[in-house]
Motif scaffolding. Structure first.
Motif, PDB file in Angstrom:
ATOM      1  N   GLY A 231      -2.549  15.736 -26.608  1.00 62.71           N
ATOM      2  CA  GLY A 231      -4.006  15.682 -26.718  1.00 62.71           C
ATOM      3  C   GLY A 231      -4.545  14.284 -26.491  1.00 62.71           C
ATOM      4  N   LYS A 232      -5.863  14.149 -26.645  1.00 65.01           N
ATOM      5  CA  LYS A 232      -6.495  12.856 -26.383  1.00 65.01           C
ATOM      6  C   LYS A 232      -5.978  11.767 -27.300  1.00 65.01           C
ATOM      7  CE  LYS A 232     -10.792  14.727 -24.608  1.00 65.01           C
ATOM      8  NZ  LYS A 232     -12.239  14.832 -24.768  1.00 65.01           N
ATOM      9  N   GLY A 233      -5.507  12.174 -28.484  1.00 68.09           N
ATOM     10  CA  GLY A 233      -5.024  11.198 -29.458  1.00 68.09           C
ATOM     11  C   GLY A 233      -3.767  10.477 -28.999  1.00 68.09           C
ATOM     12  N   ASN A 234      -3.019  11.112 -28.125  1.00 68.65           N
ATOM     13  CA  ASN A 234      -1.770  10.497 -27.680  1.00 68.65           C
ATOM     14  C   ASN A 234      -2.007   9.609 -26.465  1.00 68.65           C
ATOM     15  OD1 ASN A 234       0.759   9.807 -26.836  1.00 68.65           O
ATOM     16  ND2 ASN A 234       1.574  11.895 -26.834  1.00 68.65           N
ATOM     17  N   LEU A 235      -1.983   8.295 -26.685  1.00 74.90           N
ATOM     18  CA  LEU A 235      -2.304   7.352 -25.609  1.00 74.90           C
ATOM     19  C   LEU A 235      -1.259   7.351 -24.504  1.00 74.90           C
ATOM     20  CD1 LEU A 235      -3.840   4.133 -27.199  1.00 74.90           C
ATOM     21  CD2 LEU A 235      -4.902   5.817 -25.695  1.00 74.90           C
ATOM     22  N   PHE A 236      -0.053   7.779 -24.805  1.00 78.63           N
ATOM     23  CA  PHE A 236       1.002   7.756 -23.800  1.00 78.63           C
ATOM     24  C   PHE A 236       0.961   8.963 -22.880  1.00 78.63           C
ATOM     25  CE2 PHE A 236       2.752   5.198 -27.306  1.00 78.63           C
ATOM     26  CZ  PHE A 236       2.913   4.008 -26.617  1.00 78.63           C
ATOM     27  N   ALA A 237       0.139   9.944 -23.241  1.00 83.19           N
ATOM     28  CA  ALA A 237       0.127  11.192 -22.465  1.00 83.19           C
ATOM     29  C   ALA A 237      -0.259  10.960 -21.002  1.00 83.19           C
ATOM     30  CB  ALA A 237      -0.810  12.202 -23.107  1.00 83.19           C
ATOM     31  N   VAL A 238      -1.269  10.111 -20.742  1.00 83.07           N
ATOM     32  CA  VAL A 238      -1.717   9.909 -19.363  1.00 83.07           C
ATOM     33  C   VAL A 238      -0.633   9.241 -18.494  1.00 83.07           C
ATOM     34  CG1 VAL A 238      -3.436   8.836 -17.869  1.00 83.07           C
ATOM     35  CG2 VAL A 238      -4.167   9.921 -19.986  1.00 83.07           C
ATOM     36  N   PRO A 239      -0.097   8.071 -18.918  1.00 82.73           N
ATOM     37  CA  PRO A 239       0.958   7.468 -18.096  1.00 82.73           C
ATOM     38  C   PRO A 239       2.161   8.393 -17.916  1.00 82.73           C
ATOM     39  CG  PRO A 239       0.270   5.946 -19.816  1.00 82.73           C
ATOM     40  CD  PRO A 239      -0.453   7.221 -20.064  1.00 82.73           C
ATOM     41  N   LEU A 240       2.485   9.137 -18.960  1.00 78.45           N
ATOM     42  CA  LEU A 240       3.623  10.042 -18.881  1.00 78.45           C
ATOM     43  C   LEU A 240       3.352  11.138 -17.853  1.00 78.45           C
ATOM     44  CD1 LEU A 240       6.326  10.262 -20.406  1.00 78.45           C
ATOM     45  CD2 LEU A 240       5.298  12.148 -21.698  1.00 78.45           C
ATOM     46  N   ALA A 241       2.131  11.668 -17.872  1.00 77.59           N
ATOM     47  CA  ALA A 241       1.753  12.713 -16.918  1.00 77.59           C
ATOM     48  C   ALA A 241       1.860  12.177 -15.493  1.00 77.59           C
ATOM     49  CB  ALA A 241       0.338  13.199 -17.203  1.00 77.59           C
ATOM     50  N   VAL A 242       1.458  10.905 -15.301  1.00 77.28           N
ATOM     51  CA  VAL A 242       1.525  10.286 -13.972  1.00 77.28           C
ATOM     52  C   VAL A 242       2.980  10.178 -13.520  1.00 77.28           C
ATOM     53  CG1 VAL A 242       1.108   8.151 -12.689  1.00 77.28           C
ATOM     54  CG2 VAL A 242      -0.676   9.070 -14.180  1.00 77.28           C
ATOM     55  N   LEU A 243       3.846   9.752 -14.442  1.00 79.78           N
ATOM     56  CA  LEU A 243       5.268   9.623 -14.116  1.00 79.78           C
ATOM     57  C   LEU A 243       5.880  10.956 -13.715  1.00 79.78           C
ATOM     58  CD1 LEU A 243       7.033   7.223 -16.639  1.00 79.78           C
ATOM     59  CD2 LEU A 243       6.920   7.086 -14.151  1.00 79.78           C
TER      60      LEU A 243
END
Lengths: 321, 79
Positions: A231-243
């Motif tokens: 969710g939005k609370g997890n700051l690592f979610a976006v970079p991880l999704a990109v990877l």
């Protein structure tokens, strides 16, 4: 009214009347979802890709070159990014295209705007987003893709990195006369038809597998599964999704239906958007090809700035929406 | 009469080369089909896409089409 409503009726009819699934059952719902999405996607793909191919036949790269030379830089970046929307990225043409543009005096930054926008604003991805998420998200994808291409290209242009382009590129001198192969309108239609047919043949297994996987997630995965972990609370979610998106190159067709279902289960839109952009824009085959004209350092700078741009867009949309 | 396929070494360019070879055999053309992956040659012609099909020094097709009949026609017309 939803213009896709007739397709839903067709899907309901196929699922419940022809295939005799029980209305209201999870399996029936998943099958209905699968039929509806795949029919919709193939219909949209055929119509839109055909139209785009016809438009594209009027925008050969040789003409692009003329439009991009002697432009004020940021204007050049914008035009280059816009032309990139309708141009697919072809690994065959990337090198001659790059050399041709740079050689004729198009600034390096403007060339990059084009090289970013062409693969990133992927026509198949845009069509699938339109079919599965509606016009708003499709537009969002196109506009943010163009914005990234313009900004990243502009920054790269400011950095004065011309010395990091392979030296032989600057030595090539093109014939001033451009080759002009005449095409009639019928030729254009024929070519567009060929191209569309070819493309659909190529993507259809991915679409079917993707839609099927999406239908399973839709039917069986628990609600809010992803809201907790990604969710939005997890700051690592976006970079991880990109990877995760990087190795999925050329599978935009198969990935997007799954992403749709993941969004239903709580994946934020920005994270999903960043993921889809990394699928289309950050691809190994493209990087390997570009290595022929860019020194490793410039290739690294290009990948780094592009990645940062995509991650930033992901955060931005998570924050705004 | 001379047929050349210019490419950048990608699979599509290779495929065009193979298709053109087939056609050349079918039409009983004596000269070998030339295949070059030197991008410089493409740029020098003022072209920015690949592959390029050249018949007797004249570029007759830019880009690839799976339409073999069309390629055959282009070669015949320009021999």
């Amino acid at each position: 009214m939803d213009i896709f409503y007739p397709i839903q009726i067709l899907a309901d009819w196929i699922t419940y009347s022809i295939l005799h699934f029980v209305k209201g059952s999870i399996l029936g719902g998943a099958v209905d979802f699968f039929v509806n999405d795949s029919v919709k996607i193939f219909l949209l793909l055929s119509v839109i890709i055909f139209a785009v191919s016809v438009i594209r036949s009027y925008l050969p790269p040789e003409k692009t070159k003329k439009w991009l030379t002697n432009r004020f830089e940021i204007v050049g970046n914008i035009i280059a990014a816009l032309i990139g929307i309708v141009t697919p990225f072809c690994s065959c043409s990337a090198v001659p295209l790059f050399i041709g543009l740079v050689e004729s005096g198009v600034p390096l930054g403007v060339t990059f705007s084009y090289l970013i926008s062409a693969p990133m604003v992927n026509e198949v991805a845009a069509v699938m987003l339109l079919g599965l998420f509606g016009p708003m998200i499709a537009l969002l994808y196109i506009v943010s893709g163009v914005a990234i291409a313009v900004i990243v290209g502009f920054i790269l242009g400011r950095l004065k990195l011309e010395y990091l382009v392979e030296d032989y590129v600057w030595k090539i001198k093109a014939n001033c006369q451009t080759v002009d192969i005449k095409k009639t309108f019928t030729d254009r239609l024929r070519e567009a038809y060929q191209y569309t047919l070819d493309l659909i043949k190529k993507v259809f297994p991915y679409v079917l597998v993707g839609v099927a996987a999406g239908a399973l997630v839709h039917g069986y995965a628990p609600e809010n599964l992803l809201a907790k972990i990604a969710g939005k609370g997890n700051l690592f979610a976006v970079p991880l999704a990109v990877l995760i998106g990087v190795p999925l190159y050329s599978n935009a067709a198969g990935t997007i239906p799954i992403v749709k279902s993941l969004i239903e289960k709580g994946l934020p839109i920005g994270t999903a958007l960043a993921f889809m952009m990394s699928v289309t824009a950050l691809s190994f085959p493209e990087m390997i090809i570009l290595r022929k004209v860019l020194k490793p350092k410039l290739l690294a700078i290009y990948i780094a700035i592009l990645t940062i741009g995509i991650i930033f867009t992901g955060y931005l949309f998570n924050w705004v929406l | 009469m001379k047929i050349q396929v210019l490419g950048s070494g990608c699979p599509t360019c290779r495929k065009l080369y193979e298709v053109v070879q087939e056609i050349s055999k079918e039409l009983n053309l004596k000269d070998e089909v030339e295949y070059s992956t030197d991008v410089t040659k493409i740029i020098e012609l003022g072209i920015m896409s690949s592959p390029v099909l050249i018949v007797n020094g004249k570029p007759v097709m830019v880009g690839f089409t799976p339409d073999t009949e069309k390629i055959k026609k282009l070669i015949k017309e320009n021999l």
